[in-house]
Scaffold this motif. Structure first.
Motif, PDB file in Angstrom:
ATOM      1  N   ARG A 244       0.840  -1.211   0.000  1.00  0.00           N
ATOM      2  CA  ARG A 244       0.000   0.000   0.000  1.00  0.00           C
ATOM      3  C   ARG A 244       0.870   1.255   0.000  1.00  0.00           C
ATOM      4  O   ARG A 244       0.614   2.217  -0.734  1.00  0.00           O
ATOM      5  N   GLN A 245       1.903   1.248   0.839  1.00  0.00           N
ATOM      6  CA  GLN A 245       2.750   2.433   0.996  1.00  0.00           C
ATOM      7  C   GLN A 245       3.662   2.663  -0.203  1.00  0.00           C
ATOM      8  O   GLN A 245       3.821   3.790  -0.668  1.00  0.00           O
ATOM      9  N   VAL A 246       4.273   1.591  -0.713  1.00  0.00           N
ATOM     10  CA  VAL A 246       5.266   1.730  -1.778  1.00  0.00           C
ATOM     11  C   VAL A 246       4.620   1.904  -3.149  1.00  0.00           C
ATOM     12  O   VAL A 246       5.025   2.765  -3.938  1.00  0.00           O
ATOM     13  N   TYR A 247       3.615   1.089  -3.459  1.00  0.00           N
ATOM     14  CA  TYR A 247       3.021   1.093  -4.794  1.00  0.00           C
ATOM     15  C   TYR A 247       1.653   1.758  -4.858  1.00  0.00           C
ATOM     16  O   TYR A 247       1.118   1.957  -5.954  1.00  0.00           O
ATOM     17  N   GLY A 248       1.074   2.081  -3.700  1.00  0.00           N
ATOM     18  CA  GLY A 248      -0.248   2.690  -3.707  1.00  0.00           C
ATOM     19  C   GLY A 248      -1.357   1.720  -4.064  1.00  0.00           C
ATOM     20  O   GLY A 248      -2.439   2.124  -4.495  1.00  0.00           O
ATOM     21  N   TRP A 249      -1.110   0.421  -3.884  1.00  0.00           N
ATOM     22  CA  TRP A 249      -2.126  -0.583  -4.205  1.00  0.00           C
ATOM     23  C   TRP A 249      -3.316  -0.484  -3.253  1.00  0.00           C
ATOM     24  O   TRP A 249      -3.167  -0.171  -2.078  1.00  0.00           O
ATOM     25  N   GLN A 250      -4.483  -0.801  -3.791  1.00  0.00           N
ATOM     26  CA  GLN A 250      -5.667  -1.003  -2.957  1.00  0.00           C
ATOM     27  C   GLN A 250      -5.711  -2.482  -2.588  1.00  0.00           C
ATOM     28  O   GLN A 250      -5.658  -3.349  -3.476  1.00  0.00           O
ATOM     29  N   ILE A 251      -5.790  -2.766  -1.315  1.00  0.00           N
ATOM     30  CA  ILE A 251      -5.712  -4.150  -0.838  1.00  0.00           C
ATOM     31  C   ILE A 251      -6.857  -4.416   0.134  1.00  0.00           C
ATOM     32  O   ILE A 251      -7.195  -3.571   0.971  1.00  0.00           O
TER      33      ILE A 251
ATOM     34  N   TYR B  87      -7.775 -16.137   4.812  1.00  0.00           N
ATOM     35  CA  TYR B  87      -6.868 -16.277   3.667  1.00  0.00           C
ATOM     36  C   TYR B  87      -5.725 -15.284   3.713  1.00  0.00           C
ATOM     37  O   TYR B  87      -4.582 -15.621   3.432  1.00  0.00           O
ATOM     38  N   GLY B  88      -6.027 -14.039   4.037  1.00  0.00           N
ATOM     39  CA  GLY B  88      -4.995 -13.018   4.049  1.00  0.00           C
ATOM     40  C   GLY B  88      -5.437 -11.771   3.310  1.00  0.00           C
ATOM     41  O   GLY B  88      -6.622 -11.447   3.266  1.00  0.00           O
ATOM     42  N   PHE B  89      -4.462 -11.102   2.714  1.00  0.00           N
ATOM     43  CA  PHE B  89      -4.719  -9.836   2.036  1.00  0.00           C
ATOM     44  C   PHE B  89      -4.423  -9.999   0.548  1.00  0.00           C
ATOM     45  O   PHE B  89      -3.506 -10.725   0.152  1.00  0.00           O
ATOM     46  N   ARG B  90      -5.184  -9.250  -0.268  1.00  0.00           N
ATOM     47  CA  ARG B  90      -5.001  -9.385  -1.713  1.00  0.00           C
ATOM     48  C   ARG B  90      -5.294  -8.060  -2.410  1.00  0.00           C
ATOM     49  O   ARG B  90      -6.160  -7.295  -1.978  1.00  0.00           O
ATOM     50  N   ARG B  91      -4.564  -7.826  -3.464  1.00  0.00           N
ATOM     51  CA  ARG B  91      -4.752  -6.609  -4.250  1.00  0.00           C
ATOM     52  C   ARG B  91      -6.071  -6.647  -5.015  1.00  0.00           C
ATOM     53  O   ARG B  91      -6.493  -7.705  -5.496  1.00  0.00           O
ATOM     54  N   VAL B  92      -6.735  -5.498  -5.134  1.00  0.00           N
ATOM     55  CA  VAL B  92      -7.953  -5.383  -5.934  1.00  0.00           C
ATOM     56  C   VAL B  92      -7.770  -4.275  -6.964  1.00  0.00           C
ATOM     57  O   VAL B  92      -7.126  -3.253  -6.691  1.00  0.00           O
ATOM     58  N   VAL B  93      -8.326  -4.493  -8.149  1.00  0.00           N
ATOM     59  CA  VAL B  93      -8.232  -3.510  -9.223  1.00  0.00           C
ATOM     60  C   VAL B  93      -9.594  -3.354  -9.887  1.00  0.00           C
ATOM     61  O   VAL B  93     -10.527  -4.115  -9.627  1.00  0.00           O
ATOM     62  N   ALA B  94      -9.679  -2.376 -10.772  1.00  0.00           N
ATOM     63  CA  ALA B  94     -10.924  -2.094 -11.481  1.00  0.00           C
ATOM     64  C   ALA B  94     -11.074  -2.996 -12.709  1.00  0.00           C
ATOM     65  O   ALA B  94     -10.097  -3.548 -13.229  1.00  0.00           O
ATOM     66  N   SER B  95     -12.311  -3.133 -13.160  1.00  0.00           N
ATOM     67  CA  SER B  95     -12.605  -3.842 -14.402  1.00  0.00           C
ATOM     68  C   SER B  95     -13.565  -2.982 -15.225  1.00  0.00           C
ATOM     69  O   SER B  95     -14.761  -3.281 -15.319  1.00  0.00           O
ATOM     70  N   PRO B  96     -13.047  -1.896 -15.815  1.00  0.00           N
ATOM     71  CA  PRO B  96     -13.918  -0.992 -16.577  1.00  0.00           C
ATOM     72  C   PRO B  96     -14.468  -1.665 -17.835  1.00  0.00           C
ATOM     73  O   PRO B  96     -13.828  -2.575 -18.380  1.00  0.00           O
TER      74      PRO B  96
ATOM     75  N   GLU C 175      -2.500   4.085 -24.042  1.00  0.00           N
ATOM     76  CA  GLU C 175      -1.564   3.769 -22.965  1.00  0.00           C
ATOM     77  C   GLU C 175      -2.162   2.677 -22.090  1.00  0.00           C
ATOM     78  O   GLU C 175      -3.380   2.590 -21.907  1.00  0.00           O
ATOM     79  N   GLY C 176      -1.291   1.828 -21.562  1.00  0.00           N
ATOM     80  CA  GLY C 176      -1.745   0.734 -20.718  1.00  0.00           C
ATOM     81  C   GLY C 176      -2.304   1.240 -19.401  1.00  0.00           C
ATOM     82  O   GLY C 176      -1.978   2.342 -18.953  1.00  0.00           O
ATOM     83  N   VAL C 177      -3.143   0.428 -18.790  1.00  0.00           N
ATOM     84  CA  VAL C 177      -3.798   0.835 -17.551  1.00  0.00           C
ATOM     85  C   VAL C 177      -3.842  -0.349 -16.588  1.00  0.00           C
ATOM     86  O   VAL C 177      -3.905  -1.517 -17.003  1.00  0.00           O
ATOM     87  N   GLU C 178      -3.792  -0.039 -15.287  1.00  0.00           N
ATOM     88  CA  GLU C 178      -3.844  -1.076 -14.254  1.00  0.00           C
ATOM     89  C   GLU C 178      -5.298  -1.506 -14.044  1.00  0.00           C
ATOM     90  O   GLU C 178      -6.025  -0.935 -13.225  1.00  0.00           O
ATOM     91  N   ALA C 179      -5.719  -2.485 -14.808  1.00  0.00           N
ATOM     92  CA  ALA C 179      -7.097  -2.966 -14.752  1.00  0.00           C
ATOM     93  C   ALA C 179      -7.142  -4.362 -15.356  1.00  0.00           C
ATOM     94  O   ALA C 179      -6.141  -4.854 -15.898  1.00  0.00           O
ATOM     95  N   VAL C 180      -8.297  -5.009 -15.236  1.00  0.00           N
ATOM     96  CA  VAL C 180      -8.523  -6.277 -15.921  1.00  0.00           C
ATOM     97  C   VAL C 180      -9.757  -6.128 -16.799  1.00  0.00           C
ATOM     98  O   VAL C 180     -10.598  -5.253 -16.578  1.00  0.00           O
ATOM     99  N   VAL C 181      -9.844  -6.971 -17.807  1.00  0.00           N
ATOM    100  CA  VAL C 181     -10.911  -6.877 -18.796  1.00  0.00           C
ATOM    101  C   VAL C 181     -11.805  -8.103 -18.688  1.00  0.00           C
ATOM    102  O   VAL C 181     -11.326  -9.227 -18.471  1.00  0.00           O
ATOM    103  N   ASP C 182     -13.107  -7.904 -18.845  1.00  0.00           N
ATOM    104  CA  ASP C 182     -14.073  -8.997 -18.814  1.00  0.00           C
ATOM    105  C   ASP C 182     -13.965  -9.795 -20.117  1.00  0.00           C
ATOM    106  O   ASP C 182     -14.432  -9.364 -21.167  1.00  0.00           O
ATOM    107  N   THR C 183     -13.340 -10.961 -20.045  1.00  0.00           N
ATOM    108  CA  THR C 183     -13.072 -11.767 -21.237  1.00  0.00           C
ATOM    109  C   THR C 183     -14.359 -12.189 -21.931  1.00  0.00           C
ATOM    110  O   THR C 183     -14.441 -12.181 -23.169  1.00  0.00           O
TER     111      THR C 183
END
Length: 322
Positions: free
Chosen positions: A143-150, A156-165, A205-213
């Motif tokens: 969270r601190q170094v990369y600004g990830w939302q977790i 289970y633990g902690f895991r990164r979450v991203v958007a799926s526009p 430009e690339g973006v930090e997200a995932v796409v609905d296949t």
């Protein structure tokens, strides 16, 4: 050439978990190519898509393990990485099975970008978990170094979450159309495509997200005017628990599919996505969706298995007479 089919293969068909090796994925690609041979060697025009959820997980896990000495890998590059690797394995398996059967047909894997909606509201909805599980200390550090939302999932633990526009456009679609029309077997839009957006200068430009296949598969099928979509999943367990098993032959009309979606509780997001995508495809002019597993792929042409949705007859049926 005749009509077009879009084949969508879940990423888990190639790799089920962290224990799956490259050799395992190649072996699964070989089994897939063998099962698809009657379609691959026909005159049907073919576009193949594959998921990449476990494969992206592997890339991110390796990145996490090596994070003390190497840079992190952004999600758009993960998408390109997995498209190239899976496309290579699948195209090689297809070429080999065609060669063994003395069938001549070209295969091409296309690294594909998908433009997603850049509206900020979609990037505020962080609901797709990706990458390895983290402990509390490492999650805090990321969270601190990369600004990830977790997020934390108890037990289970902690895991990164991203958007799926929402996906808007397949960048390479015109080239894909030309290749498919020429008769090539085209492997494209793996993982739904590399997520990109148009910046203020109108450049990609690339973006930090995932796409609905599944949604992109419907977009691709519409652009190619495909008549049939064949969905290949890793196993039938989630479909059985949702009351729509694929192990035995079953035919549903679009109306029956509507009723199933409206009146069922799906305990699997994957099953829900597949059925909603089937509905979208059929309502957009497609004729038939067939959902099957890798193990039962060879038996669908005999209509001994599979969930068949839409028309009773289609271009797949024509192969049974050839």
């Amino acid at each position: 050439m005749s009509d077009t089919i879009v084949i969508l293969v879940n990423g888990e068909v190639f790799a089920g978990g962290y224990e799956s090796t490259i050799s395992d994925q190649k072996a699964s690609a070989d089994v897939l190519a063998e099962g698809l041979l009657p379609i691959l060697s026909s005159k049907i025009k073919i576009a193949i898509m594959h998921g990449n959820k476990p494969q992206v997980g592997y890339v991110l896990f390796r990145s996490e393990v090596a994070s003390h000495i190497l840079h992190p890998i952004p999600l758009d590059v993960c998408g390109a990485d997995t498209q190239g690797a899976t496309g290579y394995m699948l195209s090689q398996s297809i070429l080999n099975v065609l060669s063994r059967k003395e069938k001549q047909r070209q295969v091409m894997s296309v690294v594909t970008q998908t433009v997603v909606n850049s509206d900020s509201k979609y990037f505020q909805e962080l609901n797709k978990q990706i990458g390895p599980w983290l402990d509390r200390e490492r999650a805090k550090q990321r969270r601190q170094v990369y600004g990830w939302q977790i997020v934390e999932e108890p037990g289970y633990g902690f895991r990164r979450v991203v958007a799926s526009p929402p996906p808007i456009e397949i960048v390479e679609i015109e080239g894909i159309k030309q290749l498919v029309e020429s008769g090539m077997i085209v492997i494209t839009a793996g993982g739904g495509g590399i997520p990109v957006l148009l910046n203020q200068q109108g450049l990609l430009e690339g973006v930090e997200a995932v796409v609905d296949t599944d949604h992109v598969a419907c977009m691709l099928a519409d652009q190619l005017d495909a008549k049939v979509m064949l969905m290949i999943v890793e196993n039938d367990h989630k479909f059985i628990s949702s009351g729509v098993g694929t192990e035995d032959y079953r035919l549903l009309s679009l109306e029956e599919l509507d009723n199933t979606i409206a009146n069922s509780t799906f305990y699997s997001n994957m099953v829900s996505r597949k059925l909603h995508s089937a509905k979208e495809f059929l309502q957009s002019g497609g004729e038939q969706v067939v959902i099957t597993t890798l193990d039962n792929l060879s038996s669908i042409l005999d209509k001994k298995s599979g969930l068949w949705i839409g028309a009773d007859k289609s271009i797949i049926d024509l192969l049974m007479k050839s």
